[in-house]
Design a protein around this motif. Structure first.
Motif, PDB file in Angstrom:
ATOM      1  N   VAL A 127      91.271 -15.437 -33.820  1.00  0.00           N
ATOM      2  CA  VAL A 127      92.169 -16.580 -33.808  1.00  0.00           C
ATOM      3  C   VAL A 127      92.143 -17.292 -35.156  1.00  0.00           C
ATOM      4  O   VAL A 127      93.147 -17.775 -35.643  1.00  0.00           O
ATOM      5  N   SER A 128      90.947 -17.395 -35.765  1.00  0.00           N
ATOM      6  CA  SER A 128      90.861 -18.026 -37.087  1.00  0.00           C
ATOM      7  C   SER A 128      89.623 -17.555 -37.813  1.00  0.00           C
ATOM      8  O   SER A 128      88.685 -17.017 -37.208  1.00  0.00           O
ATOM      9  N   LYS A 129      89.628 -17.758 -39.129  1.00  0.00           N
ATOM     10  CA  LYS A 129      88.527 -17.318 -39.997  1.00  0.00           C
ATOM     11  C   LYS A 129      88.486 -18.325 -41.141  1.00  0.00           C
ATOM     12  O   LYS A 129      89.450 -18.456 -41.883  1.00  0.00           O
ATOM     13  N   GLU A 130      87.387 -19.093 -41.237  1.00  0.00           N
ATOM     14  CA  GLU A 130      87.315 -20.159 -42.260  1.00  0.00           C
ATOM     15  C   GLU A 130      86.117 -19.937 -43.153  1.00  0.00           C
ATOM     16  O   GLU A 130      85.045 -19.584 -42.662  1.00  0.00           O
ATOM     17  N   CYS A 140      86.568 -17.289 -35.237  1.00  0.00           N
ATOM     18  CA  CYS A 140      86.835 -17.714 -33.855  1.00  0.00           C
ATOM     19  C   CYS A 140      87.534 -16.572 -33.137  1.00  0.00           C
ATOM     20  O   CYS A 140      88.592 -16.112 -33.566  1.00  0.00           O
ATOM     21  N   TYR A 193      87.061 -19.595 -26.129  1.00  0.00           N
ATOM     22  CA  TYR A 193      86.797 -19.304 -27.541  1.00  0.00           C
ATOM     23  C   TYR A 193      85.319 -19.056 -27.803  1.00  0.00           C
ATOM     24  O   TYR A 193      84.462 -19.728 -27.243  1.00  0.00           O
ATOM     25  N   TYR A 195      82.699 -18.674 -31.161  1.00  0.00           N
ATOM     26  CA  TYR A 195      82.610 -18.855 -32.615  1.00  0.00           C
ATOM     27  C   TYR A 195      81.393 -18.121 -33.164  1.00  0.00           C
ATOM     28  O   TYR A 195      80.327 -18.109 -32.525  1.00  0.00           O
ATOM     29  N   ILE A 215      94.266 -12.255 -38.629  1.00  0.00           N
ATOM     30  CA  ILE A 215      94.465 -13.060 -37.412  1.00  0.00           C
ATOM     31  C   ILE A 215      95.308 -12.218 -36.441  1.00  0.00           C
ATOM     32  O   ILE A 215      96.307 -11.623 -36.839  1.00  0.00           O
TER      33      ILE A 215
END
Ligand code: FAD
Ligand code: NAD
Length: 367
Positions: A127-130, A140, A193, A195, A215
Protein backbone atom coordinates in the motif's frame (compact mmCIF):
# COMPACT_ATOMS: atom_id res chain seq x y z
CA UNK A 1 1.15 -35.59 13.20
CA UNK A 2 -2.40 -36.50 14.15
CA UNK A 3 -4.33 -35.34 17.16
CA UNK A 4 -4.39 -38.74 18.84
CA UNK A 5 -0.62 -39.02 19.15
CA UNK A 6 -0.35 -35.59 20.74
CA UNK A 7 -3.33 -35.58 23.06
CA UNK A 8 -1.38 -37.08 25.98
CA UNK A 9 1.02 -34.16 26.37
CA UNK A 10 -0.71 -31.21 24.68
CA UNK A 11 -3.75 -29.21 25.72
CA UNK A 12 -7.20 -30.80 25.46
CA UNK A 13 -8.35 -30.70 21.87
CA UNK A 14 -10.79 -27.89 21.15
CA UNK A 15 -14.08 -28.68 19.46
CA UNK A 16 -16.31 -26.76 17.08
CA UNK A 17 -19.93 -26.36 16.15
CA UNK A 18 -21.92 -24.26 13.72
CA UNK A 19 -25.36 -22.75 13.40
CA UNK A 20 -27.17 -20.55 10.90
CA UNK A 21 -29.81 -17.91 10.46
CA UNK A 22 -31.33 -16.85 7.13
CA UNK A 23 -28.36 -14.58 6.43
CA UNK A 24 -25.44 -15.80 8.53
CA UNK A 25 -23.42 -18.92 9.29
CA UNK A 26 -21.58 -18.87 12.62
CA UNK A 27 -18.72 -21.25 13.32
CA UNK A 28 -17.92 -21.55 17.02
CA UNK A 29 -14.60 -22.90 18.30
CA UNK A 30 -14.51 -23.92 21.95
CA UNK A 31 -10.84 -23.79 22.96
CA UNK A 32 -11.32 -24.38 26.71
CA UNK A 33 -8.40 -21.98 27.22
CA UNK A 34 -8.44 -18.69 29.09
CA UNK A 35 -5.77 -16.64 27.34
CA UNK A 36 -7.47 -16.34 23.94
CA UNK A 37 -7.57 -13.04 22.06
CA UNK A 38 -8.19 -11.80 18.54
CA UNK A 39 -4.55 -12.64 17.81
CA UNK A 40 -5.15 -16.31 18.75
CA UNK A 41 -6.98 -17.17 15.53
CA UNK A 42 -6.00 -16.76 11.89
CA UNK A 43 -8.76 -17.10 9.33
CA UNK A 44 -8.36 -17.36 5.57
CA UNK A 45 -11.14 -17.86 3.10
CA UNK A 46 -9.70 -18.50 -0.35
CA UNK A 47 -11.88 -19.78 -3.21
CA UNK A 48 -14.17 -22.29 -1.51
CA UNK A 49 -11.68 -23.33 1.17
CA UNK A 50 -12.32 -21.98 4.63
CA UNK A 51 -9.37 -22.28 7.04
CA UNK A 52 -9.19 -21.20 10.68
CA UNK A 53 -6.01 -21.88 12.65
CA UNK A 54 -6.35 -21.38 16.41
CA UNK A 55 -3.07 -20.98 18.29
CA UNK A 56 -3.06 -22.73 21.64
CA UNK A 57 0.31 -22.72 23.39
CA UNK A 58 2.69 -24.71 21.13
CA UNK A 59 -0.18 -26.20 19.11
CA UNK A 60 -2.50 -25.23 16.28
CA UNK A 61 -6.10 -26.40 16.01
CA UNK A 62 -7.50 -26.38 12.48
CA UNK A 63 -10.92 -25.94 11.01
CA UNK A 64 -10.45 -26.56 7.28
CA UNK A 65 -13.54 -26.99 5.21
CA UNK A 66 -14.70 -26.76 1.63
CA UNK A 67 -17.87 -24.78 2.32
CA UNK A 68 -21.10 -26.25 0.90
CA UNK A 69 -22.38 -22.84 -0.29
CA UNK A 70 -20.94 -19.49 -1.27
CA UNK A 71 -20.33 -16.75 1.29
CA UNK A 72 -19.35 -13.09 1.00
CA UNK A 73 -15.65 -12.22 1.06
CA UNK A 74 -15.66 -10.46 4.42
CA UNK A 75 -16.57 -12.00 7.76
CA UNK A 76 -16.23 -11.08 11.41
CA UNK A 77 -14.37 -12.70 14.28
CA UNK A 78 -15.26 -12.39 17.95
CA UNK A 79 -13.52 -13.86 20.96
CA UNK A 80 -15.15 -14.36 24.35
CA UNK A 81 -11.90 -14.22 26.29
CA UNK A 82 -12.83 -15.58 29.69
CA UNK A 83 -14.23 -18.84 28.27
CA UNK A 84 -11.97 -19.07 25.21
CA UNK A 85 -14.85 -19.17 22.72
CA UNK A 86 -14.15 -17.97 19.18
CA UNK A 87 -16.99 -17.07 16.83
CA UNK A 88 -16.52 -16.58 13.11
CA UNK A 89 -19.56 -15.10 11.43
CA UNK A 90 -19.87 -15.64 7.67
CA UNK A 91 -22.44 -13.90 5.45
CA UNK A 92 -24.37 -16.19 3.12
CA UNK A 93 -24.47 -15.15 -0.53
CA UNK A 94 -27.91 -16.76 -0.92
CA UNK A 95 -30.45 -16.82 1.86
CA UNK A 96 -31.06 -20.54 1.77
CA UNK A 97 -30.77 -23.11 4.52
CA UNK A 98 -27.49 -25.12 4.51
CA UNK A 99 -27.82 -28.87 5.16
CA UNK A 100 -24.16 -29.16 6.14
CA UNK A 101 -21.23 -26.80 6.64
CA UNK A 102 -19.15 -28.49 3.94
CA UNK A 103 -16.59 -31.24 3.45
CA UNK A 104 -13.45 -31.64 5.57
CA UNK A 105 -10.10 -30.70 4.02
CA UNK A 106 -6.50 -31.39 5.14
CA UNK A 107 -5.88 -31.22 8.95
CA UNK A 108 -9.54 -30.45 9.64
CA UNK A 109 -10.49 -30.75 13.33
CA UNK A 110 -6.93 -31.69 14.32
CA UNK A 111 -4.69 -30.30 17.03
CA UNK A 112 -1.12 -30.37 15.73
CA UNK A 113 2.21 -29.29 17.23
CA UNK A 114 2.89 -25.86 15.69
CA UNK A 115 6.39 -26.81 14.60
CA UNK A 116 4.89 -29.60 12.44
CA UNK A 117 2.25 -27.48 10.69
CA UNK A 118 4.36 -25.66 8.07
CA UNK A 119 3.86 -22.05 7.06
CA UNK A 120 0.66 -20.90 5.39
CA UNK A 121 0.79 -17.81 3.19
CA UNK A 122 -1.71 -15.29 1.88
CA UNK A 123 -0.97 -12.62 -0.74
CA UNK A 124 -0.83 -9.07 0.63
CA UNK A 125 -0.75 -5.89 -1.41
CA UNK A 126 1.87 -3.16 -0.97
CA UNK A 127 0.00 0.00 0.00
CA UNK A 128 2.89 2.37 0.76
CA UNK A 129 6.66 2.53 1.15
CA UNK A 130 8.31 5.46 2.98
CA UNK A 131 11.98 6.30 3.62
CA UNK A 132 12.88 6.17 7.32
CA UNK A 133 16.70 6.37 7.14
CA UNK A 134 19.13 6.32 4.20
CA UNK A 135 18.68 2.52 3.91
CA UNK A 136 15.59 1.61 5.93
CA UNK A 137 11.98 1.90 4.76
CA UNK A 138 8.54 1.58 6.32
CA UNK A 139 6.46 -0.83 4.22
CA UNK A 140 2.69 -1.06 4.62
CA UNK A 141 1.01 -4.24 3.40
CA UNK A 142 -2.73 -4.81 3.23
CA UNK A 143 -4.23 -8.19 4.08
CA UNK A 144 -6.87 -9.58 1.73
CA UNK A 145 -10.47 -8.87 2.87
CA UNK A 146 -10.92 -12.61 3.33
CA UNK A 147 -8.14 -12.90 5.96
CA UNK A 148 -8.16 -12.25 9.69
CA UNK A 149 -4.58 -12.11 11.04
CA UNK A 150 -3.09 -10.12 13.90
CA UNK A 151 0.58 -10.60 14.73
CA UNK A 152 1.11 -10.85 18.51
CA UNK A 153 3.57 -8.51 20.25
CA UNK A 154 7.13 -9.81 19.84
CA UNK A 155 6.29 -12.24 17.02
CA UNK A 156 7.49 -12.21 13.42
CA UNK A 157 6.15 -13.43 10.08
CA UNK A 158 7.89 -14.72 6.94
CA UNK A 159 7.76 -12.78 3.68
CA UNK A 160 7.98 -14.83 0.50
CA UNK A 161 8.88 -13.54 -2.94
CA UNK A 162 9.59 -15.58 -6.07
CA UNK A 163 12.76 -14.45 -7.81
CA UNK A 164 13.44 -16.00 -11.22
CA UNK A 165 11.49 -19.11 -10.31
CA UNK A 166 13.01 -19.56 -6.84
CA UNK A 167 11.05 -18.84 -3.67
CA UNK A 168 12.95 -16.64 -1.20
CA UNK A 169 11.64 -16.58 2.35
CA UNK A 170 12.93 -14.43 5.25
CA UNK A 171 11.55 -13.38 8.65
CA UNK A 172 10.42 -9.81 9.43
CA UNK A 173 8.89 -8.37 12.59
CA UNK A 174 5.78 -6.21 12.12
CA UNK A 175 5.85 -2.83 13.87
CA UNK A 176 3.17 -0.29 14.75
CA UNK A 177 2.68 2.58 12.30
CA UNK A 178 4.53 4.85 14.73
CA UNK A 179 5.72 4.95 18.34
CA UNK A 180 2.67 7.06 19.08
CA UNK A 181 0.08 4.62 17.72
CA UNK A 182 -2.34 3.97 20.54
CA UNK A 183 -2.01 0.33 21.45
CA UNK A 184 -5.59 -0.68 21.96
CA UNK A 185 -6.28 -4.05 23.50
CA UNK A 186 -7.85 -5.84 21.76
CA UNK A 187 -6.48 -4.51 18.49
CA UNK A 188 -9.13 -3.21 16.08
CA UNK A 189 -10.91 -6.34 14.82
CA UNK A 190 -10.95 -5.09 11.24
CA UNK A 191 -7.30 -4.02 11.18
CA UNK A 192 -6.12 -4.85 7.68
CA UNK A 193 -2.67 -3.22 7.62
CA UNK A 194 0.70 -4.68 8.60
CA UNK A 195 3.76 -2.39 8.84
CA UNK A 196 7.40 -3.41 8.51
CA UNK A 197 10.67 -1.50 8.99
CA UNK A 198 13.05 -3.12 6.52
CA UNK A 199 16.71 -2.32 5.93
CA UNK A 200 17.71 -2.63 2.28
CA UNK A 201 21.10 -4.33 1.75
CA UNK A 202 22.25 -3.49 -1.80
CA UNK A 203 24.07 -6.85 -2.08
CA UNK A 204 21.31 -8.77 -0.27
CA UNK A 205 19.16 -11.48 -1.78
CA UNK A 206 15.64 -10.44 -0.76
CA UNK A 207 15.65 -6.80 0.38
CA UNK A 208 16.58 -5.28 -3.04
CA UNK A 209 13.53 -7.17 -4.43
CA UNK A 210 11.33 -5.76 -1.68
CA UNK A 211 12.74 -2.32 -2.42
CA UNK A 212 11.79 -2.66 -6.10
CA UNK A 213 8.16 -3.56 -5.37
CA UNK A 214 5.65 -1.08 -6.77
CA UNK A 215 2.52 0.07 -4.93
CA UNK A 216 -0.15 -2.53 -5.73
CA UNK A 217 2.31 -5.43 -6.06
CA UNK A 218 1.77 -8.57 -3.97
CA UNK A 219 3.97 -10.27 -1.35
CA UNK A 220 3.13 -13.52 0.43
CA UNK A 221 2.92 -13.22 4.22
CA UNK A 222 2.97 -16.22 6.58
CA UNK A 223 1.20 -16.60 9.90
CA UNK A 224 3.01 -15.40 13.04
CA UNK A 225 5.88 -17.27 14.67
CA UNK A 226 7.80 -16.64 17.85
CA UNK A 227 8.00 -17.53 21.50
CA UNK A 228 7.61 -14.16 23.23
CA UNK A 229 4.68 -14.15 25.65
CA UNK A 230 2.96 -10.86 26.34
CA UNK A 231 2.24 -12.17 29.83
CA UNK A 232 5.95 -11.68 30.62
CA UNK A 233 5.25 -7.94 30.67
CA UNK A 234 2.50 -8.19 33.29
CA UNK A 235 3.34 -6.54 36.62
CA UNK A 236 6.81 -5.48 35.47
CA UNK A 237 8.46 -2.53 37.15
CA UNK A 238 11.57 -2.13 34.99
CA UNK A 239 11.78 -2.97 31.29
CA UNK A 240 15.15 -2.71 29.52
CA UNK A 241 15.34 -2.98 25.73
CA UNK A 242 18.75 -3.52 24.15
CA UNK A 243 18.59 -3.27 20.35
CA UNK A 244 21.13 -3.10 17.51
CA UNK A 245 20.18 -1.85 14.03
CA UNK A 246 16.93 -3.42 12.81
CA UNK A 247 16.94 -5.42 16.06
CA UNK A 248 14.84 -2.42 17.09
CA UNK A 249 11.78 -3.86 15.26
CA UNK A 250 10.46 -6.24 17.98
CA UNK A 251 10.94 -3.44 20.52
CA UNK A 252 8.42 -1.17 18.77
CA UNK A 253 5.25 -3.05 19.71
CA UNK A 254 6.70 -3.96 23.10
CA UNK A 255 7.27 -0.25 23.80
CA UNK A 256 3.76 0.70 22.69
CA UNK A 257 2.19 -2.17 24.57
CA UNK A 258 4.12 -1.72 27.82
CA UNK A 259 3.61 2.04 28.06
CA UNK A 260 -0.15 1.79 27.54
CA UNK A 261 -1.05 -1.50 29.24
CA UNK A 262 1.26 -2.13 32.20
CA UNK A 263 0.24 0.12 35.10
CA UNK A 264 3.02 -1.21 37.37
CA UNK A 265 5.75 -0.04 34.94
CA UNK A 266 8.10 2.55 36.48
CA UNK A 267 10.96 2.68 33.99
CA UNK A 268 11.35 1.67 30.34
CA UNK A 269 14.84 2.17 28.92
CA UNK A 270 16.06 1.56 25.38
CA UNK A 271 19.77 1.22 24.65
CA UNK A 272 20.03 1.51 20.87
CA UNK A 273 23.29 0.44 19.14
CA UNK A 274 23.95 1.69 15.61
CA UNK A 275 26.91 2.35 13.38
CA UNK A 276 26.28 6.08 12.82
CA UNK A 277 23.72 8.75 13.69
CA UNK A 278 22.19 8.39 10.22
CA UNK A 279 21.35 4.75 10.96
CA UNK A 280 19.13 5.51 13.98
CA UNK A 281 15.58 4.46 13.13
CA UNK A 282 12.81 6.83 14.28
CA UNK A 283 15.22 8.99 16.34
CA UNK A 284 12.83 11.92 16.27
CA UNK A 285 9.96 9.82 17.54
CA UNK A 286 12.11 8.24 20.26
CA UNK A 287 13.11 11.65 21.55
CA UNK A 288 9.54 12.96 21.44
CA UNK A 289 8.38 9.91 23.34
CA UNK A 290 11.08 10.36 26.01
CA UNK A 291 9.94 13.98 26.40
CA UNK A 292 6.27 13.04 26.59
CA UNK A 293 6.52 10.00 28.88
CA UNK A 294 8.83 10.39 31.85
CA UNK A 295 9.02 6.60 32.33
CA UNK A 296 10.81 6.25 28.98
CA UNK A 297 14.50 6.97 28.28
CA UNK A 298 16.63 6.26 25.24
CA UNK A 299 20.41 6.07 24.96
CA UNK A 300 22.26 5.73 21.66
CA UNK A 301 25.59 3.96 21.28
CA UNK A 302 27.45 4.34 17.98
CA UNK A 303 30.10 1.92 16.74
CA UNK A 304 31.36 4.16 13.89
CA UNK A 305 30.48 7.75 14.88
CA UNK A 306 31.74 10.91 13.21
CA UNK A 307 34.11 13.11 15.23
CA UNK A 308 31.18 15.42 16.14
CA UNK A 309 29.38 12.71 18.12
CA UNK A 310 29.68 13.32 21.83
CA UNK A 311 27.37 10.55 23.01
CA UNK A 312 28.26 6.97 23.92
CA UNK A 313 30.35 4.92 21.53
CA UNK A 314 31.74 1.44 21.02
CA UNK A 315 30.32 -2.08 20.96
CA UNK A 316 28.24 -3.79 23.62
CA UNK A 317 30.42 -3.99 26.75
CA UNK A 318 30.22 -4.55 30.53
CA UNK A 319 30.81 -0.84 31.19
CA UNK A 320 28.01 0.30 28.84
CA UNK A 321 25.54 -2.27 30.15
CA UNK A 322 26.18 -1.81 33.85
CA UNK A 323 25.76 1.96 33.49
CA UNK A 324 22.49 1.47 31.64
CA UNK A 325 20.86 -1.27 33.68
CA UNK A 326 19.97 0.70 36.79
CA UNK A 327 16.82 -0.70 38.35
CA UNK A 328 14.32 1.74 39.82
CA UNK A 329 14.81 -0.06 43.15
CA UNK A 330 16.63 -3.16 44.33
CA UNK A 331 14.79 -6.39 43.47
CA UNK A 332 12.31 -4.65 41.15
CA UNK A 333 10.44 -7.00 38.79
CA UNK A 334 12.51 -6.69 35.64
CA UNK A 335 12.66 -7.96 32.05
CA UNK A 336 15.40 -7.31 29.54
CA UNK A 337 14.78 -7.87 25.81
CA UNK A 338 17.71 -8.04 23.42
CA UNK A 339 17.76 -8.17 19.61
CA UNK A 340 20.27 -7.52 16.82
CA UNK A 341 22.99 -9.40 14.91
CA UNK A 342 23.65 -12.88 16.35
CA UNK A 343 27.14 -12.09 17.76
CA UNK A 344 25.67 -8.99 19.41
CA UNK A 345 22.96 -11.07 21.12
CA UNK A 346 25.45 -13.76 22.17
CA UNK A 347 27.85 -11.26 23.71
CA UNK A 348 24.98 -9.39 25.32
CA UNK A 349 23.55 -12.50 27.01
CA UNK A 350 26.97 -13.49 28.37
CA UNK A 351 27.48 -10.02 29.79
CA UNK A 352 24.00 -9.96 31.32
CA UNK A 353 24.60 -13.22 33.16
CA UNK A 354 27.78 -11.65 34.55
CA UNK A 355 25.63 -8.73 35.71
CA UNK A 356 23.39 -11.17 37.64
CA UNK A 357 20.39 -11.18 35.33
CA UNK A 358 18.74 -14.58 35.55
CA UNK A 359 17.51 -16.51 32.50
CA UNK A 360 13.90 -15.67 33.41
CA UNK A 361 14.71 -11.98 33.30
CA UNK A 362 16.09 -12.05 29.74
CA UNK A 363 14.33 -12.55 26.42
CA UNK A 364 16.39 -12.71 23.26
CA UNK A 365 14.76 -12.51 19.84
CA UNK A 366 15.91 -15.06 17.29
CA UNK A 367 14.28 -16.80 14.31
P1 FAD B 1 21.27 -11.22 2.68
O1 FAD B 1 21.38 -11.86 1.34
O2 FAD B 1 20.99 -12.09 3.82
O3 FAD B 1 22.55 -10.33 2.96
C1 FAD B 1 22.60 -9.37 4.04
C2 FAD B 1 23.95 -8.65 4.01
O4 FAD B 1 24.98 -9.57 4.34
C3 FAD B 1 24.31 -8.06 2.65
O5 FAD B 1 25.01 -6.87 2.87
C4 FAD B 1 25.19 -9.12 2.04
O6 FAD B 1 26.09 -8.58 1.12
C5 FAD B 1 25.90 -9.66 3.27
N1 FAD B 1 26.25 -11.08 3.14
C6 FAD B 1 25.43 -12.08 2.75
N2 FAD B 1 26.10 -13.25 2.80
C7 FAD B 1 27.34 -12.95 3.23
C8 FAD B 1 28.50 -13.71 3.52
N3 FAD B 1 28.53 -15.03 3.32
N4 FAD B 1 29.60 -13.08 3.97
C9 FAD B 1 29.60 -11.75 4.17
N5 FAD B 1 28.54 -10.98 3.92
C10 FAD B 1 27.43 -11.56 3.46
N6 FAD B 1 15.27 -7.26 9.04
C11 FAD B 1 14.65 -6.06 8.88
O7 FAD B 1 15.12 -5.20 8.12
N7 FAD B 1 13.47 -5.81 9.54
C12 FAD B 1 12.89 -6.70 10.38
O8 FAD B 1 11.83 -6.44 10.96
C13 FAD B 1 13.55 -7.98 10.57
N8 FAD B 1 13.02 -8.93 11.39
C14 FAD B 1 13.69 -10.11 11.56
C15 FAD B 1 13.16 -11.07 12.42
C16 FAD B 1 13.84 -12.24 12.66
C17 FAD B 1 13.25 -13.27 13.59
C18 FAD B 1 15.08 -12.47 12.03
C19 FAD B 1 15.85 -13.72 12.29
C20 FAD B 1 15.60 -11.54 11.13
C21 FAD B 1 14.91 -10.36 10.88
N9 FAD B 1 15.39 -9.43 9.97
C22 FAD B 1 14.75 -8.21 9.84
C23 FAD B 1 16.50 -9.75 9.04
C24 FAD B 1 15.93 -10.33 7.72
O9 FAD B 1 15.30 -11.58 7.96
C25 FAD B 1 17.01 -10.57 6.64
O10 FAD B 1 18.03 -11.34 7.17
C26 FAD B 1 17.56 -9.26 6.08
O11 FAD B 1 16.49 -8.48 5.55
C27 FAD B 1 18.61 -9.49 5.00
O12 FAD B 1 18.02 -10.09 3.88
P2 FAD B 1 18.64 -10.07 2.41
O13 FAD B 1 18.20 -11.35 1.74
O14 FAD B 1 18.32 -8.81 1.70
O15 FAD B 1 20.20 -10.05 2.65
P1 NAD C 1 24.30 -3.12 11.81
O1 NAD C 1 25.30 -3.86 10.99
O2 NAD C 1 23.86 -1.77 11.35
O3 NAD C 1 24.86 -3.04 13.30
C1 NAD C 1 24.18 -2.35 14.33
C2 NAD C 1 25.03 -2.46 15.58
O4 NAD C 1 25.09 -3.83 15.99
C3 NAD C 1 26.46 -2.02 15.42
O5 NAD C 1 26.59 -0.63 15.53
C4 NAD C 1 27.13 -2.76 16.57
O6 NAD C 1 26.97 -2.08 17.80
C5 NAD C 1 26.34 -4.06 16.66
N1 NAD C 1 27.04 -5.13 15.98
C6 NAD C 1 27.07 -5.40 14.65
N2 NAD C 1 27.84 -6.47 14.40
C7 NAD C 1 28.31 -6.89 15.59
C8 NAD C 1 29.18 -7.94 15.99
N3 NAD C 1 29.69 -8.79 15.08
N4 NAD C 1 29.45 -8.08 17.30
C9 NAD C 1 28.92 -7.23 18.23
N5 NAD C 1 28.11 -6.22 17.89
C10 NAD C 1 27.80 -6.04 16.60
O7 NAD C 1 23.00 -4.03 12.03
P2 NAD C 1 21.84 -4.35 11.01
O8 NAD C 1 22.39 -4.42 9.61
O9 NAD C 1 20.69 -3.42 11.24
O10 NAD C 1 21.44 -5.82 11.42
C11 NAD C 1 20.49 -6.10 12.37
C12 NAD C 1 20.46 -7.58 12.70
O11 NAD C 1 19.37 -7.83 13.57
C13 NAD C 1 20.35 -8.51 11.52
O12 NAD C 1 21.29 -9.53 11.70
C14 NAD C 1 18.94 -9.08 11.66
O13 NAD C 1 18.85 -10.40 11.19
C15 NAD C 1 18.73 -9.02 13.15
N6 NAD C 1 17.28 -8.93 13.52
C16 NAD C 1 16.78 -9.96 14.24
C17 NAD C 1 15.47 -9.92 14.61
C18 NAD C 1 14.89 -11.03 15.43
O14 NAD C 1 13.77 -10.99 15.86
N7 NAD C 1 15.61 -12.06 15.69
C19 NAD C 1 14.66 -8.84 14.27
C20 NAD C 1 15.22 -7.81 13.52
C21 NAD C 1 16.55 -7.86 13.15
Amino acid sequence: QVAGTLAKEGPNSPSYDWFQTDFLVTIVIYTKQKEMGLDSVIVDHQDDSFRAETLIKDYSYFIHIGLSHEVEEDFSVRVVENVGKIEIVLKKKENISWKCLGHPLEKHNLLILKKDTGLYYRKCQLVSKEDVTHDTKLFCLMLPPSTHLQVPVGHHVYLKVTITGTEIVKPYTPVSYSLFSEFKEPDLPNNKYIYFLIKIYPAGLLTPELDHLQIGDFVSVSGPEGNFKKSRLQELEDLFLVAAGTGFTPMVKILNYALSNIPSLRKLKLMFFNKTEDDIIWRNQLEKLAFKDKRFDVEYVLSAPTSEWNGKQGHISPALLSGFLKRSFEKSRVLLCICGPTPFIEQGIMLLHDLYFSKDEIHSFTA
